[in-house]
Design a protein around this motif. Structure first.
Motif, PDB file in Angstrom:
ATOM      1  N   GLU A  60       0.998  -1.170   0.064  1.00 21.28           N
ATOM      2  CA  GLU A  60       0.000   0.002   0.049  1.00 21.28           C
ATOM      3  C   GLU A  60       0.926   1.159  -0.182  1.00 21.28           C
ATOM      4  O   GLU A  60       0.553   2.360  -0.755  1.00 21.28           O
ATOM      5  N   TYR A  61       2.018   1.356   0.703  1.00 23.31           N
ATOM      6  CA  TYR A  61       2.871   2.516   0.802  1.00 23.31           C
ATOM      7  C   TYR A  61       3.582   2.809  -0.527  1.00 23.31           C
ATOM      8  O   TYR A  61       3.631   3.790  -1.008  1.00 23.31           O
ATOM      9  N   PHE A  62       4.055   1.619  -1.549  1.00 21.53           N
ATOM     10  CA  PHE A  62       4.676   2.112  -2.621  1.00 21.53           C
ATOM     11  C   PHE A  62       3.678   1.603  -3.762  1.00 21.53           C
ATOM     12  O   PHE A  62       3.278   0.571  -3.960  1.00 21.53           O
ATOM     13  N   GLU A  63       3.005   2.887  -4.207  1.00 21.15           N
ATOM     14  CA  GLU A  63       1.949   2.978  -5.234  1.00 21.15           C
ATOM     15  C   GLU A  63       2.653   2.843  -6.494  1.00 21.15           C
ATOM     16  O   GLU A  63       3.765   3.150  -6.552  1.00 21.15           O
ATOM     17  N   PRO A  64       2.117   2.106  -7.270  1.00 18.32           N
ATOM     18  CA  PRO A  64       2.740   1.912  -8.901  1.00 18.32           C
ATOM     19  C   PRO A  64       2.683   3.455  -9.410  1.00 18.32           C
ATOM     20  O   PRO A  64       2.191   4.419  -8.945  1.00 18.32           O
ATOM     21  N   GLU A  65       4.000   3.558 -10.208  1.00 19.03           N
ATOM     22  CA  GLU A  65       4.350   4.752 -11.105  1.00 19.03           C
ATOM     23  C   GLU A  65       3.339   5.262 -11.662  1.00 19.03           C
ATOM     24  O   GLU A  65       2.862   4.513 -12.490  1.00 19.03           O
ATOM     25  N   VAL A  66       2.842   6.468 -11.524  1.00 21.98           N
ATOM     26  CA  VAL A  66       1.979   7.249 -12.303  1.00 21.98           C
ATOM     27  C   VAL A  66       2.562   8.125 -13.568  1.00 21.98           C
ATOM     28  O   VAL A  66       3.322   9.060 -12.769  1.00 21.98           O
ATOM     29  N   ARG A  67       2.389   7.830 -14.576  1.00 21.37           N
ATOM     30  CA  ARG A  67       3.018   8.820 -15.616  1.00 21.37           C
ATOM     31  C   ARG A  67       1.965   9.630 -16.553  1.00 21.37           C
ATOM     32  O   ARG A  67       1.067   9.149 -16.359  1.00 21.37           O
ATOM     33  N   PRO A  68       2.487  10.704 -16.777  1.00 17.50           N
ATOM     34  CA  PRO A  68       1.493  11.596 -17.620  1.00 17.50           C
ATOM     35  C   PRO A  68       1.013  10.606 -18.987  1.00 17.50           C
ATOM     36  O   PRO A  68       1.704   9.837 -19.246  1.00 17.50           O
ATOM     37  N   ASP A  69      -0.211  10.954 -19.394  1.00 18.96           N
ATOM     38  CA  ASP A  69      -0.488  10.541 -20.635  1.00 18.96           C
ATOM     39  C   ASP A  69       0.331  11.285 -21.929  1.00 18.96           C
ATOM     40  O   ASP A  69      -0.132  12.131 -22.467  1.00 18.96           O
ATOM     41  N   TYR A  70       1.529  10.656 -22.417  1.00 17.42           N
ATOM     42  CA  TYR A  70       2.449  11.066 -23.163  1.00 17.42           C
ATOM     43  C   TYR A  70       1.602  11.292 -24.537  1.00 17.42           C
ATOM     44  O   TYR A  70       2.020  12.604 -25.434  1.00 17.42           O
ATOM     45  N   GLN A  71       0.554  10.755 -25.002  1.00 17.50           N
ATOM     46  CA  GLN A  71      -0.192  10.833 -26.385  1.00 17.50           C
ATOM     47  C   GLN A  71      -1.044  12.055 -26.139  1.00 17.50           C
ATOM     48  O   GLN A  71      -1.550  12.533 -27.319  1.00 17.50           O
TER      49      GLN A  71
END
Length: 147
Positions: free
Chosen positions: A25-36
């Motif tokens: 729960e502490y380490f959330e998946p990396e969220v990246r911008p929508d590059y498209q």
């Protein structure tokens, strides 16, 4: 004593399983911008967003846009942005040595840029593919090829 060691082992297993779920729960998946949802803009677009220059997904985290440019000896300035010019999606050059882009020579971008516009001076008129590789999201690589 036999029951005590079993109880300790069971308690330890329960304790560790609880820690694992807290760690996940502490380490959330990396969220990246929508590059498209980003665009190539520059003095060739009058610094306006144009759907013609919306980034196209090439592969993995690599995105491109194609531009026809005239070689008149003057540099074209450009950067990659989203519609709101948000920090994290406003990609100009990272350092002074990355400012001038030459064909087939990657340079590093800073996506928290303000007025750090890349420059490219084509030697011949033609079509060019502007590419940004977000594989390393902290240090994206920008390059241009003639097509």
């Amino acid at each position: 004593m036999k029951y005590t060691s079993q109880a300790v082992a069971l308690s330890l297993a329960v304790l560790l399983s609880g820690c694992a779920s807290q760690i996940e729960e502490y380490f959330e998946p990396e969220v990246r911008p929508d590059y498209q949802q980003m665009y190539l803009i520059g003095n060739f677009t009058w610094w306006e967003i144009n759907p013609k220059y919306q980034l196209n997904h090439l592969r993995d985290y690599v995105y491109t846009a194609e531009v026809d440019l005239i070689a008149d000896g003057q540099p074209y300035e450009f950067k990659f942005i989203d519609e709101q010019w948000n920090a994290g999606s406003n990609c100009g050059y990272a350092t002074e040595k990355d400012k001038e882009v030459k064909l087939n020579q990657p340079v590093t971008a800073n996506c928290y840029a303000g007025f750090e516009n890349f420059q490219f001076t084509p030697q011949k008129s033609g079509s060019f593919r502007f590419r940004i590789d977000f594989d390393d999201k902290d240090f994206p690589q920008v390059s241009i090829i003639k097509i």
